[in-house]
Scaffold this motif. Structure first.
Motif, PDB file in Angstrom:
ATOM      1  N   ALA A   8      11.391  21.368  -1.863  1.00  0.00           N
ATOM      2  CA  ALA A   8      12.091  20.118  -2.162  1.00  0.00           C
ATOM      3  C   ALA A   8      13.412  20.067  -1.225  1.00  0.00           C
ATOM      4  O   ALA A   8      14.221  21.100  -1.482  1.00  0.00           O
ATOM      5  N   PRO A   9      13.677  19.032  -0.639  1.00  0.00           N
ATOM      6  CA  PRO A   9      14.927  18.923  -0.144  1.00  0.00           C
ATOM      7  C   PRO A   9      16.022  18.590  -1.020  1.00  0.00           C
ATOM      8  O   PRO A   9      15.821  18.240  -2.206  1.00  0.00           O
ATOM      9  N   MET A  10      17.142  18.917  -0.683  1.00  0.00           N
ATOM     10  CA  MET A  10      18.362  18.901  -1.876  1.00  0.00           C
ATOM     11  C   MET A  10      19.360  18.054  -1.224  1.00  0.00           C
ATOM     12  O   MET A  10      19.626  18.168  -0.123  1.00  0.00           O
ATOM     13  N   ARG A  11      20.328  17.932  -2.315  1.00  0.00           N
ATOM     14  CA  ARG A  11      21.719  17.440  -1.675  1.00  0.00           C
ATOM     15  C   ARG A  11      22.709  18.569  -1.998  1.00  0.00           C
ATOM     16  O   ARG A  11      22.884  19.217  -3.067  1.00  0.00           O
ATOM     17  N   ILE A  12      23.164  18.949  -0.764  1.00  0.00           N
ATOM     18  CA  ILE A  12      23.950  20.035  -0.687  1.00  0.00           C
ATOM     19  C   ILE A  12      25.217  19.914  -0.178  1.00  0.00           C
ATOM     20  O   ILE A  12      25.487  19.155   0.889  1.00  0.00           O
ATOM     21  N   LEU A  13      26.386  20.483  -0.689  1.00  0.00           N
ATOM     22  CA  LEU A  13      27.697  20.330  -0.256  1.00  0.00           C
ATOM     23  C   LEU A  13      28.375  21.600   0.161  1.00  0.00           C
ATOM     24  O   LEU A  13      28.145  22.700  -0.388  1.00  0.00           O
ATOM     25  N   ILE A  14      28.672  21.595   1.527  1.00  0.00           N
ATOM     26  CA  ILE A  14      29.274  22.854   2.072  1.00  0.00           C
ATOM     27  C   ILE A  14      30.750  22.923   2.168  1.00  0.00           C
ATOM     28  O   ILE A  14      31.204  21.828   2.730  1.00  0.00           O
ATOM     29  N   GLY A 235      15.353  27.485   0.236  1.00  0.00           N
ATOM     30  CA  GLY A 235      13.926  27.630  -0.175  1.00  0.00           C
ATOM     31  C   GLY A 235      13.900  28.031  -1.554  1.00  0.00           C
ATOM     32  O   GLY A 235      13.161  27.583  -2.690  1.00  0.00           O
ATOM     33  N   TYR A 236      14.772  28.883  -2.216  1.00  0.00           N
ATOM     34  CA  TYR A 236      14.573  29.279  -3.780  1.00  0.00           C
ATOM     35  C   TYR A 236      14.941  28.173  -4.563  1.00  0.00           C
ATOM     36  O   TYR A 236      14.478  27.909  -5.383  1.00  0.00           O
ATOM     37  N   ALA A 237      16.406  27.622  -4.006  1.00  0.00           N
ATOM     38  CA  ALA A 237      16.606  26.470  -5.091  1.00  0.00           C
ATOM     39  C   ALA A 237      15.992  25.200  -4.959  1.00  0.00           C
ATOM     40  O   ALA A 237      15.681  24.627  -5.749  1.00  0.00           O
ATOM     41  N   GLY A 238      15.310  25.145  -3.826  1.00  0.00           N
ATOM     42  CA  GLY A 238      14.467  24.117  -3.525  1.00  0.00           C
ATOM     43  C   GLY A 238      13.043  23.797  -4.158  1.00  0.00           C
ATOM     44  O   GLY A 238      12.738  23.116  -4.993  1.00  0.00           O
ATOM     45  N   ASP A 239      12.494  25.203  -4.302  1.00  0.00           N
ATOM     46  CA  ASP A 239      11.294  25.568  -5.181  1.00  0.00           C
ATOM     47  C   ASP A 239      11.781  25.416  -6.759  1.00  0.00           C
ATOM     48  O   ASP A 239      10.842  24.678  -7.430  1.00  0.00           O
ATOM     49  N   ALA A 240      12.859  25.768  -7.128  1.00  0.00           N
ATOM     50  CA  ALA A 240      13.291  25.603  -8.369  1.00  0.00           C
ATOM     51  C   ALA A 240      13.380  24.144  -8.873  1.00  0.00           C
ATOM     52  O   ALA A 240      13.205  23.812  -9.893  1.00  0.00           O
TER      53      ALA A 240
END
Length: 246
Positions: A8-14, A235-240
């Motif tokens: 799943a695509p996520m909202r990510i802050l770098i 990938g790990y966080a998106g799957d979760a």
């Protein structure tokens, strides 16, 4: 053409990134990713926010990666300045402190150094304890005075090198992780022997001469690590995330 992630695509802050290297790696996999720093983005991206990262930590991110928070006061190499302040004013001091530094006595300088430690620890603590389920913070190993100032402190989960991921460079990078797995090497190289010209080229971060851009070179994330972060953490966080919303 945009490559869509299998998860799943996520909202990510770098956070604390001006180069855009990590932002672009996550964006290439289809994530809604933004970078932020007190300085503008080097690539002129419109997906970069100029601000104090603490102002946007509560904006509903699925993953937070803080790539190079100001760490000079927290790391072991800087602990000596707490007892014997440097001759020249640190870059984090105010304009007034820089101007007055030559005339300040040792005790006043020492008080400023401890204040800078408090400020650096407060920034790290805000990121580490942000209301985000999955957090990665890059930072060297800390001295004891820094550790006791950070609520919920835990040791770094791992220390990685660029050459584990196909980048010909030495730069030990400590990763503090919560809700994310350790990075797995993707293209481990064989380091050159010490004393050779190739070893010197790989040591560019440590051999960088003093100058106004030295910090930029030392803080830059290499593309191999950035791609590993995007593919493995994304990938790990998106799957979760997909499992929790299914």
């Amino acid at each position: 053409m945009m490559v869509q992630p299998s998860s799943a695509p996520m909202r990510i802050l770098i956070g604390c990134e001006t180069s855009g290297v990590v932002r672009r790696a996550f964006a290439a996999l289809g994530h809604d990713v933004w970078s932020c720093d007190l300085l503008p983005a080097e690539d002129g991206s419109n997906r970069h926010i100029v601000c104090d990262i603490r102002d946007i930590l509560n904006d509903g991110w699925d993953l937070l990666a803080v790539m190079h928070p100001p760490c000079t006061r927290l790391c072991n190499s800087g602990v000596r300045w707490l007892s014997g302040p440097p001759t020249n004013p640190p870059s984090e001091t105010t304009a007034g402190e820089k101007q007055a530094w030559p005339s300040l006595d040792t005790e006043t300088r020492r008080m400023i150094m401890w204040r800078l430690l408090d400020e650096g620890a407060a920034l790290f603590a805000a990121c580490w304890n942000a209301p985000v389920a999955r957090i990665a913070v890059e930072n060297p190993v800390m001295h004891r005075h820094a550790r006791v100032r950070i609520a919920g402190y835990t040791p770094p989960a791992q220390t990685v090198q660029p050459w584990w991921f196909g980048d010909r460079a030495f730069k030990a990078t400590g990763l503090y992780l919560r809700g994310l797995p350790k990075l797995t090497p993707t293209d481990r190289l064989t380091p050159p022997k010490p004393g050779t010209d190739e070893h010197k080229r790989w040591s560019i971060v440590h051999r960088a001469p003093p100058g106004v851009d030295r910090w930029r070179l030392r803080s830059r994330t290499y593309p191999g690590i950035a791609n590993a972060m995007a593919s493995q953490w994304g990938g790990y966080a998106g799957d979760a995330l997909r499992e929790t919303t299914a």
